[in-house]
Design an enzyme around this catalytic site. Structure first.
Site, PDB file in Angstrom:
ATOM      1  N   SER A  29       0.468  -1.069   0.141  1.00 22.75           N
ATOM      2  CA  SER A  29      -0.052  -0.451   0.137  1.00 22.75           C
ATOM      3  C   SER A  29       1.180   0.848   0.324  1.00 22.75           C
ATOM      4  CB  SER A  29      -0.766  -0.067   1.485  1.00 22.75           C
ATOM      5  OG  SER A  29      -1.793  -1.289   0.781  1.00 22.75           O
ATOM      6  N   HIS A  60      -2.994   0.314  -5.179  1.00 23.92           N
ATOM      7  CA  HIS A  60      -2.834  -0.255  -5.667  1.00 23.92           C
ATOM      8  C   HIS A  60      -2.601  -0.098  -6.854  1.00 23.92           C
ATOM      9  CE1 HIS A  60      -1.921  -3.296  -1.756  1.00 23.92           C
ATOM     10  NE2 HIS A  60      -2.214  -1.944  -1.199  1.00 23.92           N
ATOM     11  N   HIS A  82      -4.883  -9.471  -1.387  1.00 24.90           N
ATOM     12  CA  HIS A  82      -5.115  -9.827  -0.334  1.00 24.90           C
ATOM     13  C   HIS A  82      -5.929 -10.859   0.406  1.00 24.90           C
ATOM     14  CE1 HIS A  82      -3.593  -5.912  -0.514  1.00 24.90           C
ATOM     15  NE2 HIS A  82      -2.825  -5.663   0.467  1.00 24.90           N
ATOM     16  N   TYR A  84      -8.545 -10.719   2.419  1.00 22.24           N
ATOM     17  CA  TYR A  84      -9.422  -9.967   2.733  1.00 22.24           C
ATOM     18  C   TYR A  84     -10.424 -10.086   1.314  1.00 22.24           C
ATOM     19  CZ  TYR A  84      -6.807  -5.850   2.204  1.00 22.24           C
ATOM     20  OH  TYR A  84      -6.163  -4.123   1.265  1.00 22.24           O
ATOM     21  N   GLU A  85      -9.387  -9.801   0.543  1.00 26.08           N
ATOM     22  CA  GLU A  85     -10.438  -9.078  -0.799  1.00 26.08           C
ATOM     23  C   GLU A  85     -11.350 -10.479  -1.349  1.00 26.08           C
ATOM     24  OE1 GLU A  85      -8.014  -6.356  -3.820  1.00 26.08           O
ATOM     25  OE2 GLU A  85      -6.865  -7.460  -2.177  1.00 26.08           O
ATOM     26  N   ALA A 112       2.852  -2.026   4.343  1.00 22.33           N
ATOM     27  CA  ALA A 112       2.622  -1.094   4.953  1.00 22.33           C
ATOM     28  C   ALA A 112       2.132  -1.672   6.581  1.00 22.33           C
ATOM     29  CB  ALA A 112       1.623   0.277   4.497  1.00 22.33           C
ATOM     30  N   MET A 210      -1.726  -7.097   6.739  1.00 21.27           N
ATOM     31  CA  MET A 210      -2.751  -8.125   6.406  1.00 21.27           C
ATOM     32  C   MET A 210      -2.558  -8.616   5.105  1.00 21.27           C
ATOM     33  SD  MET A 210      -5.686  -5.573   6.863  1.00 21.27           S
ATOM     34  CE  MET A 210      -6.408  -4.169   7.942  1.00 21.27           C
ATOM     35  N   SER A 211      -1.254  -8.804   5.095  1.00 22.36           N
ATOM     36  CA  SER A 211      -0.416  -9.255   3.544  1.00 22.36           C
ATOM     37  C   SER A 211       0.827 -10.503   3.898  1.00 22.36           C
ATOM     38  CB  SER A 211       0.103  -8.221   2.157  1.00 22.36           C
ATOM     39  OG  SER A 211       0.711  -7.546   2.939  1.00 22.36           O
ATOM     40  N   ASN A 234       1.398   3.727  10.966  1.00 20.60           N
ATOM     41  CA  ASN A 234       0.960   4.360  11.774  1.00 20.60           C
ATOM     42  C   ASN A 234       1.354   3.376  13.033  1.00 20.60           C
ATOM     43  OD1 ASN A 234      -1.038   1.665   9.907  1.00 20.60           O
ATOM     44  ND2 ASN A 234      -1.454   1.899  11.853  1.00 20.60           N
ATOM     45  N   HIS A 246      -7.572   3.953   6.445  1.00 21.95           N
ATOM     46  CA  HIS A 246      -6.171   3.789   5.100  1.00 21.95           C
ATOM     47  C   HIS A 246      -5.595   4.970   4.440  1.00 21.95           C
ATOM     48  CE1 HIS A 246      -4.943   1.229   1.957  1.00 21.95           C
ATOM     49  NE2 HIS A 246      -5.333   1.893   1.542  1.00 21.95           N
TER      50      HIS A 246
END
Length: 273
Positions: A29, A60, A82, A84-85, A112, A210-211, A234, A246
């Site tokens: 990201s 992306h 990902h 989650y997609e 990120a 998340m990746s 963050n 995000h």
């Protein structure tokens, strides 16, 4: 994803390429700017590649960029997939299989991530020394293809120690302060609760995202040398008294753009052939 689908995707890409890539890049990201530095680029949208998923997340771009950077032939994912997609673990990691088939021997994986380690600050770059798979799944589940890798691959050095040392030297030469630490992979798409972050810190995590973990597992299975780098975009939930967004992730990666570019390009220039 069987050998046939890998062959069909790699053959399509190979027909577009001028030279065989030796290095793969997965750009997370807000970090796709590195692909814009590639010289004599060949750009291939994911939607045109047989069996490739499409990236659905802001930040992306959703395309492969191949060409020359710092004297190396590279192929870069400008945006990743990902779990989650809604994609399967095998779909998420399919590009790693394809890049291996195209001839890469090493891969740099970037992301990120949220800072769990309270000594970190937003904008820090962290070289990943190890990971914790907290996704509840594994891309190697199912029948194993022995041609692609061993049934029970060793993960004790999935992040190449020589590459980690090289990254430290490059940062020192550039005068960039970097962190080193353990990355925790969660499924998302929700950010973690403060209680979850406290748990992950107790388990030894330094950053969370998340990746990355699925791709690194498959890269290790495929015998690729791996360097992982997180941009701490963050501080994770419960550390600062503010909500996570995000937008903040993208804004932070933009602020560290120059350091990130100089750092990665320096590493690429020094990677052994």
């Amino acid at each position: 994803m069987d050998q046939t689908t890998i062959n069909e995707a790699s053959s399509y890409i190979q027909d577009k390429l001028g030279a065989k890539p030796s290095l793969g890049l997965i750009l997370g990201s807000g970090l796709g700017v590195l692909a814009d530095e590639i010289q004599n680029p060949v750009i291939i949208p994911y939607k045109d590649i047989p069996h490739f998923p499409e990236s659905t997340v802001a930040g992306h771009k959703g395309r492969l960029v191949a060409g020359n950077i710092e004297g190396k032939q590279v192929i870069a994912m400008q945006g990743r997939f990902h779990f989650y997609e809604g994609y399967s673990m095998k779909q998420v990691t399919f590009p790693v299989r394809v890049m291996k088939q195209l001839g890469i021997e090493s891969i740099i994986v970037t992301n990120a991530a949220g800072g769990i380690n309270t000594s970190f600050s937003p904008g820090d770059l962290m070289v990943i020394t190890d990971h914790i798979n907290n996704m509840g799944s594994n891309p190697l589940i199912g029948k194993n293809n022995d041609e692609l890798g061993a049934r029970f691959p060793d993960m004790s050095e999935c992040y190449d120690r020589e590459y980690i040392q090289l990254a430290g030297k490059c940062a020192e030469e550039l005068g960039i302060t970097i962190q080193k630490g353990i990355y925790v992979g969660n499924t998302g798409p929700t950010y973690e609760t403060p209680a979850e972050i406290k748990m992950l810190r107790t388990l030894g995590g330094d950053a969370v995202g998340m990746s990355t973990v699925p791709e690194v597992i498959v890269a290790g299975h495929a015998g690729l040398r791996v360097l992982g780098i997180s941009c701490i975009s963050n501080m994770a939930a419960g550390i600062l008294d503010q909500p996570l967004t995000h937008t903040e992730v993208i804004e932070t990666t933009e602020k560290v753009r120059d350091d990130f570019l100089h750092f990665i390009k320096k590493i690429i220039s020094r990677l052994p052939q």
